[in-house]
Design an enzyme around this catalytic site. Sequence first.
Site, PDB file in Angstrom:
ATOM      1  N   GLN A 193      35.205  43.091  43.716  1.00  0.00           N
ATOM      2  CA  GLN A 193      35.983  43.783  42.703  1.00  0.00           C
ATOM      3  C   GLN A 193      35.835  45.304  42.851  1.00  0.00           C
ATOM      4  O   GLN A 193      36.820  46.040  42.820  1.00  0.00           O
ATOM      5  CB  GLN A 193      35.500  43.328  41.318  1.00  0.00           C
ATOM      6  CG  GLN A 193      36.368  43.787  40.172  1.00  0.00           C
ATOM      7  CD  GLN A 193      35.791  43.360  38.828  1.00  0.00           C
ATOM      8  OE1 GLN A 193      34.629  42.952  38.736  1.00  0.00           O
ATOM      9  NE2 GLN A 193      36.594  43.442  37.784  1.00  0.00           N
ATOM     10  N   HIS A 197      39.030  47.719  44.302  1.00  0.00           N
ATOM     11  CA  HIS A 197      39.737  48.525  43.306  1.00  0.00           C
ATOM     12  C   HIS A 197      39.952  49.962  43.754  1.00  0.00           C
ATOM     13  O   HIS A 197      40.681  50.707  43.110  1.00  0.00           O
ATOM     14  CB  HIS A 197      39.022  48.467  41.948  1.00  0.00           C
ATOM     15  CG  HIS A 197      39.376  47.234  41.161  1.00  0.00           C
ATOM     16  ND1 HIS A 197      39.463  45.989  41.742  1.00  0.00           N
ATOM     17  CD2 HIS A 197      39.687  47.047  39.856  1.00  0.00           C
ATOM     18  CE1 HIS A 197      39.802  45.104  40.808  1.00  0.00           C
ATOM     19  NE2 HIS A 197      39.947  45.726  39.664  1.00  0.00           N
ATOM     20  N   LEU A 374      46.940  38.406  46.572  1.00  0.00           N
ATOM     21  CA  LEU A 374      46.050  37.334  47.045  1.00  0.00           C
ATOM     22  C   LEU A 374      44.593  37.611  46.699  1.00  0.00           C
ATOM     23  O   LEU A 374      43.767  36.712  46.697  1.00  0.00           O
ATOM     24  CB  LEU A 374      46.238  37.084  48.545  1.00  0.00           C
ATOM     25  CG  LEU A 374      45.688  38.057  49.587  1.00  0.00           C
ATOM     26  CD1 LEU A 374      44.184  37.881  49.792  1.00  0.00           C
ATOM     27  CD2 LEU A 374      46.397  37.851  50.917  1.00  0.00           C
ATOM     28  N   TYR A 375      44.264  38.891  46.423  1.00  0.00           N
ATOM     29  CA  TYR A 375      42.884  39.259  46.117  1.00  0.00           C
ATOM     30  C   TYR A 375      42.531  39.065  44.640  1.00  0.00           C
ATOM     31  O   TYR A 375      41.460  39.451  44.200  1.00  0.00           O
ATOM     32  CB  TYR A 375      42.603  40.711  46.509  1.00  0.00           C
ATOM     33  CG  TYR A 375      41.385  40.887  47.402  1.00  0.00           C
ATOM     34  CD1 TYR A 375      40.101  40.616  46.921  1.00  0.00           C
ATOM     35  CD2 TYR A 375      41.496  41.332  48.711  1.00  0.00           C
ATOM     36  CE1 TYR A 375      38.990  40.774  47.733  1.00  0.00           C
ATOM     37  CE2 TYR A 375      40.389  41.488  49.531  1.00  0.00           C
ATOM     38  CZ  TYR A 375      39.137  41.210  49.029  1.00  0.00           C
ATOM     39  OH  TYR A 375      38.040  41.362  49.828  1.00  0.00           O
ATOM     40  N   HIS A 378      39.821  35.881  40.508  1.00  0.00           N
ATOM     41  CA  HIS A 378      39.149  35.707  39.219  1.00  0.00           C
ATOM     42  C   HIS A 378      38.388  34.399  39.071  1.00  0.00           C
ATOM     43  O   HIS A 378      37.449  34.332  38.285  1.00  0.00           O
ATOM     44  CB  HIS A 378      40.145  35.958  38.089  1.00  0.00           C
ATOM     45  CG  HIS A 378      40.604  37.387  38.059  1.00  0.00           C
ATOM     46  ND1 HIS A 378      41.720  37.813  38.757  1.00  0.00           N
ATOM     47  CD2 HIS A 378      40.074  38.492  37.496  1.00  0.00           C
ATOM     48  CE1 HIS A 378      41.854  39.118  38.608  1.00  0.00           C
ATOM     49  NE2 HIS A 378      40.876  39.556  37.842  1.00  0.00           N
ATOM     50  N   GLY A 516      44.612  36.981  54.419  1.00  0.00           N
ATOM     51  CA  GLY A 516      43.709  38.039  53.959  1.00  0.00           C
ATOM     52  C   GLY A 516      43.008  38.759  55.099  1.00  0.00           C
ATOM     53  O   GLY A 516      42.879  39.988  55.069  1.00  0.00           O
ATOM     54  N   SER A 520      42.694  42.812  55.792  1.00  0.00           N
ATOM     55  CA  SER A 520      41.352  43.348  55.612  1.00  0.00           C
ATOM     56  C   SER A 520      40.895  44.106  56.863  1.00  0.00           C
ATOM     57  O   SER A 520      40.500  45.274  56.786  1.00  0.00           O
ATOM     58  CB  SER A 520      40.421  42.179  55.285  1.00  0.00           C
ATOM     59  OG  SER A 520      39.096  42.568  55.409  1.00  0.00           O
TER      60      SER A 520
END
Length: 609
Positions: A193, A197, A374-375, A378, A516, A520
């Site tokens: 997270q 962000h 996709l990230y 949660h 992903g 990445s």
Amino acid sequence: MNRIISALLFLPLGIIFVCEGGNPCCSQPCLNRGVCTAMGSEDYECDCTRTGFYGHNCTQPEFLTWIKVCLKPTPNTVHYLLTNYKAFWNIINSISFLRDAIMRYVLTSRSHLIDSPPTFNADYNYKSWEAYSNLSYYTRTLPPLPKDCPTPMGVVGKIELPDAKMLAEKLLIRRKFIPDPQGSSLMFAFFAQHFTHQFFKSDQKMGPAFTKAKGHGVDLGHIYGENLERQHKLRLFKDGKLKFQVLDGEVYPPTVKEVGADMHYPPHVPESHRFAVGHEAFGLVPGLMMYATIWLREHNRVCDVLKEVHPDWDDDRLFQTSRLILIGETIKIVIEDYVQHLSGYNFKLKFDPELLFKERFQYQNRISSEFNTLYHWHPLMPDAFHIQEQVYSYPQFVFNTSVVTTHGISNLVESFTKQIAGRVAGGRNVPPAVMMVALKSIENSRQMRYQSLNAYRKRFSMKPYASFEDLTGEKEMAAELEEMYGHVDAVELYPGLLVEKPRTNAIFGETMVEMGAPYSLKGLMGNPICSPEYWKPSTFGGSVGFDIINTASLQRLVCSNVKGPCPVASFHVPDVEDNRSNTINSSTAQSGSNDVNPTVLLKERTTEL
Ligand code: HEM
Ligand SMILES: *[C@@H]1O[C@H](CO)[C@@H](O)[C@H](O)[C@H]1NC(C)=O
Ligand SMILES: *[C@@H]1O[C@H](CO)[C@@H](O)[C@H](O)[C@H]1NC(C)=O
Ligand SMILES: *[C@@H]1O[C@H](CO)[C@@H](O)[C@H](O)[C@H]1NC(C)=O
Ligand SMILES: *[C@@H]1O[C@H](CO)[C@@H](O)[C@H](O)[C@H]1NC(C)=O
Ligand SMILES: *[C@@H]1O[C@H](CO)[C@@H](O)[C@H](O)[C@H]1NC(C)=O
């Protein structure tokens, strides 16, 4: 709509044509990454240039392509090889030219799936200078669906998409906590997270297609602020350092009042606990503030190290060089600790920019909207947070920065390392407390006209799912999905990723990883510090700075920045394979989340973030 009405009035026979036809590109007829251009309302053209295919729909492989396609193992096969045969990989890992060759292959094969320079955005489904140059947009890997399609997902599926709330309640929301079989810790979840962000920072005023993080990558804007004005508020302007305060003999971020950098806190948080850091929303959870504090300490520590070697350097040079070093440390930790853990590979990943110096590779990056979507991991979040002897429910944990100072960084690291995170794929594991975030992802994806899960699978060289059961690997959720979507080609990206059958004993299904990983790795290696002119000791203040990057790890980061004995810091909970006690504990703690009112909690937060 207008066309349907005029068809009704003047050309009754045309109804059938309009309903079934629409924009001819709605059926996504161009395969293998060919580009579809509508030619009027009946015809289309596929541009197959350099796809390795030809023919009306780019379906015919050229000879070399045919050989490659025949020889290429499926992603699941490659994954199986990499996550098994430990003894074999241990040998490969110790032979440096083999390890380098494989790592080079991993980097190039993944990053070649990302268009660089970027192409589309939410408002441009064709190439344009505006889409290329306007950094306020997230880019788009697949163009948005045309607006005049017979169904919301193109030409297949129902006339209306399922109600988002019903979909979330039936398929996404957690019934009982499902632990991650790969043993990810909350230390991992909060790192994910915190790290992401810095580049997933949607602009609430402009809408989900826009970002406030104009660096489009690892620029550490979440530590230093998204613009120069904010950075200056956070800087001490002495010895390169960031402002800080000392509480109980430990370094913490300064208060909002002291530095004047805006943060999002609800009214009940007292002034003394309103910490100010680079990202405005990092007061949201103590896990974020913990990492913000660790990185703040690391920055100031690196400044001290540099000043020792360069006593003549002014504040700005110490600051700027430390920032570059921290960017390097971040990338090193992300590849060798974070991605290493997430991948489950027995092959040992390596951060070494030199591997790409002889390859065709662009040192630039643009964050995709689909990457952000996709990230939304949660499901990683537990039902309640166990810190030392205490258990925090969501209302007690969220926006509670006193958790950070009460326990201190060392104890937080220890507790977060011990607590297991939730499994992301496999369905029904989003904590009720954050269900609103999942709803929002669905709504935003629709507003931005995302193509289907299967369209993305094709785009990232995977076979589209043939049936709902093929997608979920079971029958119950597959039946629910079928009722909601009608056709497997109409299943949306985000719900699809969360209900996808996980790989054996894994946190994710195939699509999450195969989509992903390219984003990445491209984002990490496309950083300017990885380019030939930057990647040398002098950029980082000499060998001392270069060494800090090349020896960085999560454990070192923590140990360099806590007083007293250093706790174990890991993205993996200790011995989870043969110990189920964590699992049992987390699920019995479920009662903790029952007294949460998700709507109230999230309404507050959606406006805050
Ligand atoms: C208790 C923990 C968490 C809470 C309360 C929380 C809450 C939120 C909220 C309120 C939003 C904004 C939703 C919107 O209005 O669109 C959001 C966005 C997001 N969250 Fe979380 N979240 C948590 C944990 C995580 C974790 C562990 C990850 C892991 C990667 C994550 C990834 C994201 C991403 C990528 C976004 C989109 C950010 C953006 O577009 O600006 N969150 N979250
Ligand atoms: C191309 O695809 C369309 C539908 O997607 C199909 O009707 C058509 O027959 C295909 N053309 C060729 C030459 O394969
Ligand atoms: C980017 O696009 C948005 C939406 O059209 C517009 O409001 C904004 O001014 C553009 N930004 C730049 C720098 O051109
Ligand atoms: C926040 O955490 C502190 C420290 O553990 C605790 O005493 C307090 O009750 C928490 N606040 C709320 C609103 O739960
Ligand atoms: C599991 O771990 C706990 C401590 O975390 C320990 O007390 C227990 O004996 C372990 N159980 C097994 C079966 O290893
Ligand atoms: C699990 O729960 C028991 C009580 O239910 C507690 O004594 C134990 O410390 C917990 N273990 C972990 C690893 O949280």
